[in-house]
Design an enzyme around this catalytic site. Structure first.
Site, PDB file in Angstrom:
ATOM      1  CB  SER A 173     146.807 158.423 111.434  1.00  0.00           C
ATOM      2  OG  SER A 173     148.165 158.194 111.101  1.00  0.00           O
ATOM      3  CD  GLU A 233     147.092 149.719 111.221  1.00  0.00           C
ATOM      4  OE1 GLU A 233     147.552 150.674 110.264  1.00  0.00           O
ATOM      5  OE2 GLU A 233     147.193 148.363 111.213  1.00  0.00           O
ATOM      6  N   GLY A 278     146.886 142.796 100.362  1.00  0.00           N
ATOM      7  CA  GLY A 278     146.334 141.405 101.241  1.00  0.00           C
ATOM      8  C   GLY A 278     147.379 140.286 101.019  1.00  0.00           C
ATOM      9  CG  ASP A 279     149.515 138.757 103.554  1.00  0.00           C
ATOM     10  OD1 ASP A 279     150.589 138.868 102.659  1.00  0.00           O
ATOM     11  OD2 ASP A 279     149.349 139.630 104.468  1.00  0.00           O
ATOM     12  CB  ALA A 338     148.706 147.293  96.472  1.00  0.00           C
ATOM     13  CG  PHE A 395     151.340 140.756 115.698  1.00  0.00           C
ATOM     14  CD1 PHE A 395     150.642 139.482 115.810  1.00  0.00           C
ATOM     15  CD2 PHE A 395     150.725 141.823 116.222  1.00  0.00           C
ATOM     16  CE1 PHE A 395     149.383 139.474 116.355  1.00  0.00           C
ATOM     17  CE2 PHE A 395     149.371 141.664 117.052  1.00  0.00           C
ATOM     18  CZ  PHE A 395     148.831 140.478 116.970  1.00  0.00           C
ATOM     19  CG  HIS A 433     149.504 154.950 110.837  1.00  0.00           C
ATOM     20  ND1 HIS A 433     148.287 155.257 110.554  1.00  0.00           N
ATOM     21  CD2 HIS A 433     149.435 153.639 111.014  1.00  0.00           C
ATOM     22  CE1 HIS A 433     147.604 154.353 110.420  1.00  0.00           C
ATOM     23  NE2 HIS A 433     148.063 153.155 110.684  1.00  0.00           N
TER      24      HIS A 433
HETATM   25  P1  FAD Z   1     151.648 145.041  97.018  1.00  0.00           P
HETATM   26  O1  FAD Z   1     152.096 146.404  96.985  1.00  0.00           O
HETATM   27  O2  FAD Z   1     150.731 144.523  95.795  1.00  0.00           O
HETATM   28  O3  FAD Z   1     153.267 144.399  96.946  1.00  0.00           O
HETATM   29  C1  FAD Z   1     153.156 143.142  97.360  1.00  0.00           C
HETATM   30  C2  FAD Z   1     154.382 142.280  96.727  1.00  0.00           C
HETATM   31  O4  FAD Z   1     154.218 141.966  95.399  1.00  0.00           O
HETATM   32  C3  FAD Z   1     155.653 143.247  96.870  1.00  0.00           C
HETATM   33  O5  FAD Z   1     156.689 142.328  97.118  1.00  0.00           O
HETATM   34  C4  FAD Z   1     155.781 143.777  95.454  1.00  0.00           C
HETATM   35  O6  FAD Z   1     156.888 144.038  94.984  1.00  0.00           O
HETATM   36  C5  FAD Z   1     155.112 142.462  94.630  1.00  0.00           C
HETATM   37  N1  FAD Z   1     154.763 143.033  93.076  1.00  0.00           N
HETATM   38  C6  FAD Z   1     153.374 143.763  93.148  1.00  0.00           C
HETATM   39  N2  FAD Z   1     153.203 144.014  91.857  1.00  0.00           N
HETATM   40  C7  FAD Z   1     153.915 143.360  91.190  1.00  0.00           C
HETATM   41  C8  FAD Z   1     154.026 143.302  89.828  1.00  0.00           C
HETATM   42  N3  FAD Z   1     153.422 143.642  89.061  1.00  0.00           N
HETATM   43  N4  FAD Z   1     155.243 142.231  89.453  1.00  0.00           N
HETATM   44  C9  FAD Z   1     156.177 141.879  90.309  1.00  0.00           C
HETATM   45  N5  FAD Z   1     155.874 141.891  91.535  1.00  0.00           N
HETATM   46  C10 FAD Z   1     154.932 142.762  92.020  1.00  0.00           C
HETATM   47  N6  FAD Z   1     146.752 143.329 105.571  1.00  0.00           N
HETATM   48  C11 FAD Z   1     145.472 143.015 105.659  1.00  0.00           C
HETATM   49  O7  FAD Z   1     144.714 141.789 105.186  1.00  0.00           O
HETATM   50  N7  FAD Z   1     144.565 143.957 105.972  1.00  0.00           N
HETATM   51  C12 FAD Z   1     144.772 145.033 106.441  1.00  0.00           C
HETATM   52  O8  FAD Z   1     144.007 145.876 106.871  1.00  0.00           O
HETATM   53  C13 FAD Z   1     146.235 145.586 106.137  1.00  0.00           C
HETATM   54  N8  FAD Z   1     146.676 146.860 106.766  1.00  0.00           N
HETATM   55  C14 FAD Z   1     148.120 147.105 106.417  1.00  0.00           C
HETATM   56  C15 FAD Z   1     148.408 148.422 106.741  1.00  0.00           C
HETATM   57  C16 FAD Z   1     149.766 148.790 106.505  1.00  0.00           C
HETATM   58  C17 FAD Z   1     150.083 150.069 106.768  1.00  0.00           C
HETATM   59  C18 FAD Z   1     150.851 147.668 106.037  1.00  0.00           C
HETATM   60  C19 FAD Z   1     152.156 148.164 105.852  1.00  0.00           C
HETATM   61  C20 FAD Z   1     150.292 146.256 105.752  1.00  0.00           C
HETATM   62  C21 FAD Z   1     148.910 145.982 105.849  1.00  0.00           C
HETATM   63  N9  FAD Z   1     148.468 144.973 105.535  1.00  0.00           N
HETATM   64  C22 FAD Z   1     147.028 144.589 105.769  1.00  0.00           C
HETATM   65  C23 FAD Z   1     149.495 143.787 105.222  1.00  0.00           C
HETATM   66  C24 FAD Z   1     149.357 143.634 103.690  1.00  0.00           C
HETATM   67  O9  FAD Z   1     148.376 143.148 103.115  1.00  0.00           O
HETATM   68  C25 FAD Z   1     150.563 142.713 103.188  1.00  0.00           C
HETATM   69  O10 FAD Z   1     151.859 143.008 103.861  1.00  0.00           O
HETATM   70  C26 FAD Z   1     150.573 142.063 101.849  1.00  0.00           C
HETATM   71  O11 FAD Z   1     151.692 141.101 101.920  1.00  0.00           O
HETATM   72  C27 FAD Z   1     151.353 143.264 100.877  1.00  0.00           C
HETATM   73  O12 FAD Z   1     150.378 144.227 100.494  1.00  0.00           O
HETATM   74  P2  FAD Z   1     150.794 145.396  99.676  1.00  0.00           P
HETATM   75  O13 FAD Z   1     149.519 146.438  99.705  1.00  0.00           O
HETATM   76  O14 FAD Z   1     151.992 145.946 100.255  1.00  0.00           O
HETATM   77  O15 FAD Z   1     150.960 144.702  98.139  1.00  0.00           O
END
Ligand code: FAD
Length: 298
Positions: free
Chosen positions: A22, A24, A115-116, A135, A226, A276
């Protein structure tokens, strides 16, 4: 001592499991960038990827563009498209509205991310009042709306905000248990980090695929910045391979393709069958890598 034909990467296509790839992309900002985007899409689509995904700008800044690009990828090329989605800076209702927009456009794949913080990648994430918490919460929300194929993020070097590996793997498991189909990793350059992640996930009972996110190094300067932002490390041996090549694009490109080939073929030899590629909207290195994986345009 093993023989070359024992290596999965050297077997003929019929003697090895079919690989899934895939790609991106990011939504282009200008007309010139958009031209480049389509040029790459049209070069990579004939490789029959499982899907092409389009990222979602920080804080949802590309909401309309992401939707427009994924819809057009699907209608123009017939390739399945996946839209990334984050829950930063938006209420649940607003995020749900975006999901329904994807659904109405016939997009059935979502890459669901937290997201961040708009303050910067390293800053603590603050849940929007009335927004999704993380997430895993977002995945559950998407599932309530429809039957999407959902990918989530995984981190071979641990997410910078996870205190330890138990937290990291628990969180990955929560996302998959909430209804995600697979995980896709953050970029990494040391395959051992990825193999350790697979072992940790398997030990926690995770059975879903954790697809490696492969970042070809078109520009060492750009990719290392990055990588620093997202907590991926550049091993010293990798930095030294590119040292002094800033003004020598030809050698830089050759080293980049050798580095990416080494990474990908080592993964194939270890039995990995899904990849990917983070294209940064460029096709050249990815076209070459797909060829090494036995994929050719129609
Ligand atoms: P989560 O899975 O929610 O986790 C984030 C952090 O919070 C982790 O450390 C987790 O352990 C902690 N956490 C979550 N829930 C809890 C809880 N209940 N209690 C305690 N700790 C918790 N960013 C963008 O803005 N746009 C994009 O299109 C994008 N695409 C991406 C694609 C891929 C394949 C990857 C790997 C990253 C991408 N990102 C993107 C970056 C991503 O948004 C960041 O890495 C962000 O910081 C974390 O997202 P996550 O979905 O992993 O978060």
């Amino acid at each position: 001592m093993s023989h070359d034909h024992d290596r999965a990467s050297r077997r003929s296509a019929k003697d090895r499991p079919e690989l899934q790839i895939s790609f991106e992309f990011f939504p282009p900002k200008t007309d010139v960038m958009e031209e480049k985007f389509w040029d790459s899409i049209h070069k990579l689509a004939p490789l029959k990827p499982r899907f092409v995904s389009v990222t979602y700008g920080a804080g949802g800044s590309t909401r309309e563009r992401t939707l427009r690009m994924v819809s057009k990828v699907k209608t123009d090329t017939g390739v399945d498209a996946a839209a990334h989605l984050t829950c930063v800076g938006a209420t649940r209702d607003e995020v749900d509205e975006v999901v329904r927009g994807y659904q109405a456009a016939g997009i059935s794949r979502i890459v669901a991310l937290r997201g961040d913080s708009p303050a910067g990648v390293g800053m603590p994430f603050v849940q929007h009042p009335g927004g999704y918490e993380n997430a895993a919460d977002l995945v559950a929300g998407i599932r309530r709306i429809g039957d999407f194929d959902i990918s989530v993020a995984a981190y071979p070097e641990k997410h910078p905000q996870s205190a330890n590996w138990d937290e990291e793997i628990d969180n990955l498991k929560r996302k998959l248990d909430a209804g995600a189909t697979r995980a896709i990793t953050q970029m990494f350059f040391d395959n051992d980090d990825y193999f350790r992640l697979l072992d940790r996930a398997a030990a926690a009972g995770i059975t879903a695929s954790i697809v490696p996110g492969i970042q070809p190094i078109h520009s060492f300067k750009l990719i290392s910045s990055f990588a620093a932002k997202c907590g991926a490390s550049i091993p010293p041996w990798l930095a030294s391979r590119f040292e002094g090549l800033d003004d020598d694009p030809e050698t830089h490109a050759l080293v980049a393709s050798a580095v990416a080939a080494e990474q990908v073929l080592e993964l194939v030899d270890a039995g990995i069958t899904e990849f990917h590629f983070l294209t940064l909207n460029r096709s050249n290195l990815v076209l070459a890598l797909a060829r090494l994986l036995g994929r050719r345009p129609d």
